[in-house]
Design a protein around this motif. Sequence first.
Motif, PDB file in Angstrom:
ATOM      1  N   GLY A 128       0.848  -1.187   0.000  1.00  0.00           N
ATOM      2  CA  GLY A 128       0.000   0.000   0.000  1.00  0.00           C
ATOM      3  C   GLY A 128       0.877   1.229   0.000  1.00  0.00           C
ATOM      4  O   GLY A 128       2.063   1.159  -0.325  1.00  0.00           O
ATOM      5  N   VAL A 129       0.291   2.354   0.375  1.00  0.00           N
ATOM      6  CA  VAL A 129       1.065   3.580   0.548  1.00  0.00           C
ATOM      7  C   VAL A 129       0.807   4.111   1.947  1.00  0.00           C
ATOM      8  O   VAL A 129      -0.235   3.833   2.551  1.00  0.00           O
ATOM      9  N   ASP A 130       1.758   4.879   2.459  1.00  0.00           N
ATOM     10  CA  ASP A 130       1.597   5.517   3.758  1.00  0.00           C
ATOM     11  C   ASP A 130       1.300   7.000   3.555  1.00  0.00           C
ATOM     12  O   ASP A 130       2.005   7.678   2.787  1.00  0.00           O
ATOM     13  N   LEU A 131       0.285   7.478   4.259  1.00  0.00           N
ATOM     14  CA  LEU A 131      -0.127   8.875   4.152  1.00  0.00           C
ATOM     15  C   LEU A 131       0.003   9.535   5.512  1.00  0.00           C
ATOM     16  O   LEU A 131      -0.457   8.997   6.531  1.00  0.00           O
ATOM     17  N   ASN A 132       0.622  10.698   5.527  1.00  0.00           N
ATOM     18  CA  ASN A 132       0.896  11.401   6.771  1.00  0.00           C
ATOM     19  C   ASN A 132      -0.381  11.874   7.448  1.00  0.00           C
ATOM     20  O   ASN A 132      -1.315  12.353   6.792  1.00  0.00           O
ATOM     21  N   LEU A 133      -0.427  11.741   8.781  1.00  0.00           N
ATOM     22  CA  LEU A 133      -1.523  12.291   9.594  1.00  0.00           C
ATOM     23  C   LEU A 133      -1.074  12.379  11.049  1.00  0.00           C
ATOM     24  O   LEU A 133       0.012  11.925  11.413  1.00  0.00           O
ATOM     25  N   ARG A 134      -1.933  12.958  11.876  1.00  0.00           N
ATOM     26  CA  ARG A 134      -1.704  12.995  13.312  1.00  0.00           C
ATOM     27  C   ARG A 134      -2.689  12.049  13.987  1.00  0.00           C
ATOM     28  O   ARG A 134      -3.778  11.799  13.462  1.00  0.00           O
ATOM     29  N   VAL A 135      -2.313  11.532  15.136  1.00  0.00           N
ATOM     30  CA  VAL A 135      -3.230  10.648  15.875  1.00  0.00           C
ATOM     31  C   VAL A 135      -4.528  11.404  16.151  1.00  0.00           C
ATOM     32  O   VAL A 135      -4.507  12.537  16.654  1.00  0.00           O
ATOM     33  N   GLY A 136      -5.653  10.792  15.797  1.00  0.00           N
ATOM     34  CA  GLY A 136      -6.956  11.413  16.016  1.00  0.00           C
ATOM     35  C   GLY A 136      -7.523  12.109  14.790  1.00  0.00           C
ATOM     36  O   GLY A 136      -8.688  12.518  14.787  1.00  0.00           O
ATOM     37  N   ASP A 137      -6.711  12.253  13.714  1.00  0.00           N
ATOM     38  CA  ASP A 137      -7.230  12.854  12.482  1.00  0.00           C
ATOM     39  C   ASP A 137      -8.317  11.969  11.869  1.00  0.00           C
ATOM     40  O   ASP A 137      -8.291  10.736  12.003  1.00  0.00           O
ATOM     41  N   SER A 138      -9.261  12.594  11.183  1.00  0.00           N
ATOM     42  CA  SER A 138     -10.363  11.853  10.554  1.00  0.00           C
ATOM     43  C   SER A 138      -9.887  11.049   9.351  1.00  0.00           C
ATOM     44  O   SER A 138      -9.088  11.526   8.546  1.00  0.00           O
ATOM     45  N   VAL A 139     -10.405   9.823   9.238  1.00  0.00           N
ATOM     46  CA  VAL A 139     -10.169   8.962   8.081  1.00  0.00           C
ATOM     47  C   VAL A 139     -11.533   8.644   7.484  1.00  0.00           C
ATOM     48  O   VAL A 139     -12.438   8.208   8.192  1.00  0.00           O
ATOM     49  N   VAL A 140     -11.688   8.861   6.167  1.00  0.00           N
ATOM     50  CA  VAL A 140     -12.991   8.669   5.522  1.00  0.00           C
ATOM     51  C   VAL A 140     -12.910   7.600   4.447  1.00  0.00           C
ATOM     52  O   VAL A 140     -11.833   7.251   3.957  1.00  0.00           O
ATOM     53  N   GLY A 196      -7.217   8.371  12.755  1.00  0.00           N
ATOM     54  CA  GLY A 196      -5.847   7.970  12.462  1.00  0.00           C
ATOM     55  C   GLY A 196      -5.061   7.656  13.719  1.00  0.00           C
ATOM     56  O   GLY A 196      -5.352   8.175  14.801  1.00  0.00           O
ATOM     57  N   GLY A 197      -4.044   6.786  13.562  1.00  0.00           N
ATOM     58  CA  GLY A 197      -3.266   6.420  14.742  1.00  0.00           C
ATOM     59  C   GLY A 197      -1.897   5.881  14.424  1.00  0.00           C
ATOM     60  O   GLY A 197      -1.316   6.156  13.363  1.00  0.00           O
ATOM     61  N   ASN A 198      -1.389   5.055  15.361  1.00  0.00           N
ATOM     62  CA  ASN A 198      -0.030   4.525  15.283  1.00  0.00           C
ATOM     63  C   ASN A 198       0.000   3.122  15.870  1.00  0.00           C
ATOM     64  O   ASN A 198       0.940   2.736  16.551  1.00  0.00           O
ATOM     65  N   THR A 199      -1.057   2.333  15.590  1.00  0.00           N
ATOM     66  CA  THR A 199      -1.175   0.993  16.181  1.00  0.00           C
ATOM     67  C   THR A 199      -0.570  -0.062  15.257  1.00  0.00           C
ATOM     68  O   THR A 199      -0.375   0.162  14.068  1.00  0.00           O
ATOM     69  N   GLY A 204       5.440   5.281  13.316  1.00  0.00           N
ATOM     70  CA  GLY A 204       4.979   6.632  13.605  1.00  0.00           C
ATOM     71  C   GLY A 204       3.562   6.811  13.089  1.00  0.00           C
ATOM     72  O   GLY A 204       3.069   5.987  12.307  1.00  0.00           O
ATOM     73  N   PRO A 205       2.862   7.855  13.519  1.00  0.00           N
ATOM     74  CA  PRO A 205       1.479   8.066  13.088  1.00  0.00           C
ATOM     75  C   PRO A 205       1.364   8.210  11.569  1.00  0.00           C
ATOM     76  O   PRO A 205       2.044   9.034  10.961  1.00  0.00           O
ATOM     77  N   HIS A 206       0.546   7.399  10.957  1.00  0.00           N
ATOM     78  CA  HIS A 206       0.267   7.498   9.522  1.00  0.00           C
ATOM     79  C   HIS A 206      -0.899   6.574   9.181  1.00  0.00           C
ATOM     80  O   HIS A 206      -1.279   5.717   9.979  1.00  0.00           O
ATOM     81  N   LEU A 207      -1.439   6.747   7.997  1.00  0.00           N
ATOM     82  CA  LEU A 207      -2.466   5.840   7.491  1.00  0.00           C
ATOM     83  C   LEU A 207      -1.837   4.932   6.448  1.00  0.00           C
ATOM     84  O   LEU A 207      -1.266   5.402   5.460  1.00  0.00           O
TER      85      LEU A 207
END
Length: 292
Positions: A128-140, A196-199, A204-207
């Motif tokens: 896949g690809v990794d997309l930058n975000l912060r923990v808690g950002d909305s994912v749609v 979004g998170g880091n689980t 690091g945090p990303h989707l």
Amino acid sequence: MNFIKTAALAASFGAMILSGFTASAQYRLPASHNQQHNALIADQRPAGIDIQSAKINSNIAADVRQREALYDNELFNYNFNSQSVNAYAGLEVPATRDIDVTGYVAPVKGRLTSPYGWRARFGRMHRGVDLNLRVGDSVVAAFDGKVRLVKYEAAGYGHYVVIRHDNGLETVYGHLSRTLVKPGQRVRAGQLIAKGGNTGRSTGPHLHFETRFMGLAVNPEAIIDFENHVTHKDVFTFDKRTYERSQVYGPKRAASRTTAATSKSKAKTTASVKKSSSKNTVAAKKSSRKRK
């Protein structure tokens, strides 16, 4: 006087009858002409087309559309309750397939930080690809569809969601901090599905975002322009030979050529400097010998 009035009325009435008869005689077409006219219209068709062949071709086209609709319906429902990310394992994948991607909505607006492909550092394929975000950002949701999986995988995706879309694709959203949908739930493109998170196995945090067709992980960059958050085309043509390649467009190619030209120029300049330096060194040594 009465006689005169009566005669006038009779004459007027006779004229009306005669006039009507004349008009009827003037505008009414002969019965034989009507038959010829109707026969001519009934026999009209585009030049060079056989009526029977046209009917057969029309029936074939209708049959193809019906079979495609049935295939799409079966494809959507196939193994829907599977607990695997690839629910189509063992099923034959067509060589090509046109997929309507007009309804795309970017799952997040973050920049692409890691592309699809082999990761030498980890010795594995990144599907896949990794997309930058912060923990808690909305994912749609990227497209309309139905949620197939909502699970947790400690050594991989972490909290993740898999959606099967009406256009035949499936998308995977990984490393989430929180999921907000349930299996079997219908979702619309752009609808909030998670945070979004880091689980999971994450640095690091990303989707982590995947696009799949019948279980095969398609390079998302073959479908989506992540810089502008749109699809490259309205219809993505899946090709079994090339689905792992990204799409490269004019400006990027131009940039690549410019970079290559610059690199060649630098290489030539460096070689020229080295050559000149070498000549100067040789000349200096010869001059030193002569003085001695």
